[in-house]
Design an enzyme around this catalytic site. Structure first.
Site, PDB file in Angstrom:
ATOM      1  N   GLU A  87      -4.514   7.980  -3.179  1.00 41.90           N
ATOM      2  CA  GLU A  87      -4.907   6.723  -2.432  1.00 41.90           C
ATOM      3  C   GLU A  87      -5.335   5.707  -3.707  1.00 41.90           C
ATOM      4  OE1 GLU A  87      -4.643   6.349   0.481  1.00 41.90           O
ATOM      5  OE2 GLU A  87      -5.757   4.226   1.003  1.00 41.90           O
ATOM      6  N   HIS A 113       1.864   4.251  -2.930  1.00 42.35           N
ATOM      7  CA  HIS A 113       1.991   5.760  -2.581  1.00 42.35           C
ATOM      8  C   HIS A 113       3.335   6.345  -2.997  1.00 42.35           C
ATOM      9  CE1 HIS A 113      -1.904   6.741  -0.729  1.00 42.35           C
ATOM     10  NE2 HIS A 113      -1.616   5.946   0.269  1.00 42.35           N
ATOM     11  N   HIS A 141       0.855  -1.110   0.119  1.00 45.89           N
ATOM     12  CA  HIS A 141      -0.055   0.012   0.052  1.00 45.89           C
ATOM     13  C   HIS A 141       0.934   1.207  -0.049  1.00 45.89           C
ATOM     14  CE1 HIS A 141      -3.567   2.377   1.308  1.00 45.89           C
ATOM     15  NE2 HIS A 141      -2.923   3.206   1.730  1.00 45.89           N
ATOM     16  N   GLU A 142       1.967   1.363   0.938  1.00 45.80           N
ATOM     17  CA  GLU A 142       2.580   2.488   1.111  1.00 45.80           C
ATOM     18  C   GLU A 142       3.462   2.812   0.139  1.00 45.80           C
ATOM     19  OE1 GLU A 142       1.399   4.586   3.029  1.00 45.80           O
ATOM     20  OE2 GLU A 142       0.064   3.218   4.340  1.00 45.80           O
TER      21      GLU A 142
HETATM   22 ZN    ZN Z   1      -3.195   5.380   1.623  1.00 47.22          ZN
END
Ligand code: ZN
Length: 498
Positions: A293, A267, A263-264
């Site tokens: 996101e 980003h 997830h990160e």
């Molecule tokens: Zn996030």
């Protein structure tokens, strides 16, 4: 003449970006390595920097440069730089410096109060801080908003330019109508994954090694970034060549750390993917929080929880953990990482129930900001609504309204960008799949083509477009929840057999 004026504007914008990076670094440090006693001096440092940043953004010289450039004929890129610099300049000018500093000081302390209150499951200990932050946010909304505008909308515009609470209400109404029955269908299915296989003992060091391997394969550049540990995983983009991501490890949870990293890193790829030539300008900044996101969710869920991804990575994972995974098949594993069940903690929620958690926060925040709901009534309101949406009731406030760090940061009107991100992600993923044929590539462990595609279509464009235009430019259609619901129905219908 125009070029000289433009260059001066960019030089000013770059100073702002550099200073924001310094502030971001202190924020990152606060969540990772800062000694406990440094909290007070750090809040003063953050307030000082917030004041300096404010002065720079509102400087009348920037206003003068913008006014000159707005009369010139500029390229699409430069016009976007002027448009977005104008937006942040005008927005910040509406805010008194004292309010900006007070917000930075209060939220830095409120974070500590929140962490302690959550640990001790003590909502009344956090309540006065929440009152204080809310009061400051109401003042911010009043300064920023137009007459008659809901405070929520004035705040939302910072994160998702052009989005309104009326649009969000329509989106959530539709999602609730489709998600609640979908959750019921899944929960009543006789097919159940063996989730205990993920809860055996998995050494932290090995989890980290595997997570780093996947992040590297995704194209996350560890020479231009770091991975550390924090209570709440996050990504801090200080500059395209300095992107910090975090995760958290638990030995009885094999995939929590990995999906946190994916997830990160999603980003992080966005931040590392900005065009260096535009560094310091809005063209090397994320289009919106929702679009940011979309990048994390796309990698975490649409890639990381897909069958094709594990075709390549499951044999590797078994090499890392031969014993605990000895009796686990690839199909067992894929089913287990896609378990769906009502749970209390948003960050641990599955893809199907996740947006119901966000919907709850959307309603709570609107009512708190407009004073329809008082802080003292919040825990009961939260638990009632949670039970209505998900059929289960939190046992305490750490499982309920105290779980998220956001309010202590002053992040109100932020949560819906997670749901927008999910919807954008599904739409962008479908477009990438059409062009690249993702299943075949992922099954071979080829993650970089997707990274390259996203870099070209999304990352390198920065704020060239507004969010809705960007989604249209990338996918050929305006944003819609349709692709997301289609994705969920197809995936979970197959997994749970309906
Ligand atoms: Zn996030």
């Amino acid at each position: 003449m125009a070029t000289e004026t433009y260059d001066r504007l960019v030089a000013k914008a770059k100073e702002i970006k550099l200073l924001a990076g310094v502030s971001g670094l202190l924020g990152w440090d606060q969540e990772t390595y800062m000694p406990a006693k440094a909290g007070e001096v750090r809040s003063d440092q953050m307030a000082l920097l917030a004041g300096l940043l404010h002065d720079k953004v509102v400087a009348s010289e920037i206003g003068d440069l913008l006014a000159t450039l707005e009369k010139e004929k500029l390229s699409a890129e430069r016009a976007a730089v002027v448009r977005e610099t104008r937006r942040s300049h005008d927005r910040e000018r509406k805010l008194p410096k004292e309010l900006v500093e007070e917000m930075a000081r209060t939220t830095s302390r409120a974070q500590e109060a929140w962490a302690k209150a959550r640990k001790e499951k003590d909502f009344p200990a956090f309540a006065p801080w929440l009152e204080k932050v809310l009061d400051l946010k109401r003042q911010v909304a009043k300064h920023l908003g137009t007459p008659g505008q809901e405070p929520y909308d004035a705040l939302l515009d910072e994160f998702e330019p052009g989005c309104t609470s009326a649009e969000l209400t329509a989106l959530f109404t539709r999602l609730e109508a489709e998600l609640v029955p979908l959750v019921k269908k899944i929960v009543s299915s006789k097919k159940k994954p063996r989730v205990e296989i993920l809860e055996r003992r998995y050494a932290k060091a090995k989890q980290e090694e595997f997570g780093r391997l996947v992040a590297k394969d995704m194209g996350f550049d560890f020479e231009a970034g770091r991975l550390d540990v924090s209570a709440h995983p996050f990504c801090s983009g200080l500059a395209p060549d300095d992107v910090r991501i975090t995760t958290r490890y638990a030995e009885d949870d094999l995939t929590g750390s990995l999906f946190g990293i994916m997830h990160e890193a999603g980003h992080g790829l966005y931040e590392q993917g900005f065009d260096r030539a535009w560094y310091g300008t809005p063209l090397a900044e994320a289009c919106s929080t929702g679009v940011h996101e979309s990048q994390s969710r796309l990698w975490e869920n649409m890639v990381g929880r897909s069958r094709s991804f594990w075709r390549h990575y499951f044999p590797k994972l078994r090499e890392f953990f031969p014993e605990p995974l000895a009796d686990v098949s690839e199909a067992d594993f894929v089913f287990a990482v896609n378990d769906v069940r009502p749970s209390f903690i948003r960050t641990e929620a599955d893809e199907v129930t996740y947006n119901l958690h966000v919907l709850l926060r959307f309603e709570v925040e609107r009512d708190l900001l407009s004073k329809k709901l008082s802080v003292s009534d919040l825990p009961r309101f939260w638990n009632d609504k949670f039970e209505k949406l998900l059929g289960v009731r939190p046992a305490d406030d750490a499982q309920g309204c105290l779980q998220d760090i956001h309010w202590s940061f002053g992040l109100f009107a932020y949560f819906p960008t997670y749901t927008l991100g999910n919807c954008y992600a599904a739409q962008i993923h479908a477009a990438a799949d059409k062009e690249l044929g993702l299943d075949a590539r992922l099954a071979k462990g080829e993650l970089k083509p997707l990274r390259e595609w996203l870099r070209e279509k999304v990352h390198a464009r920065g704020m060239l477009h507004r969010p809705k235009e960007l989604v249209k430019a990338v996918t050929g259609a305006p944003p819609s929840p349709e692709p997301f619901m289609k994705y969920l129905n197809a995936k979970y219908g197959e997994l749970f057999g309906f």
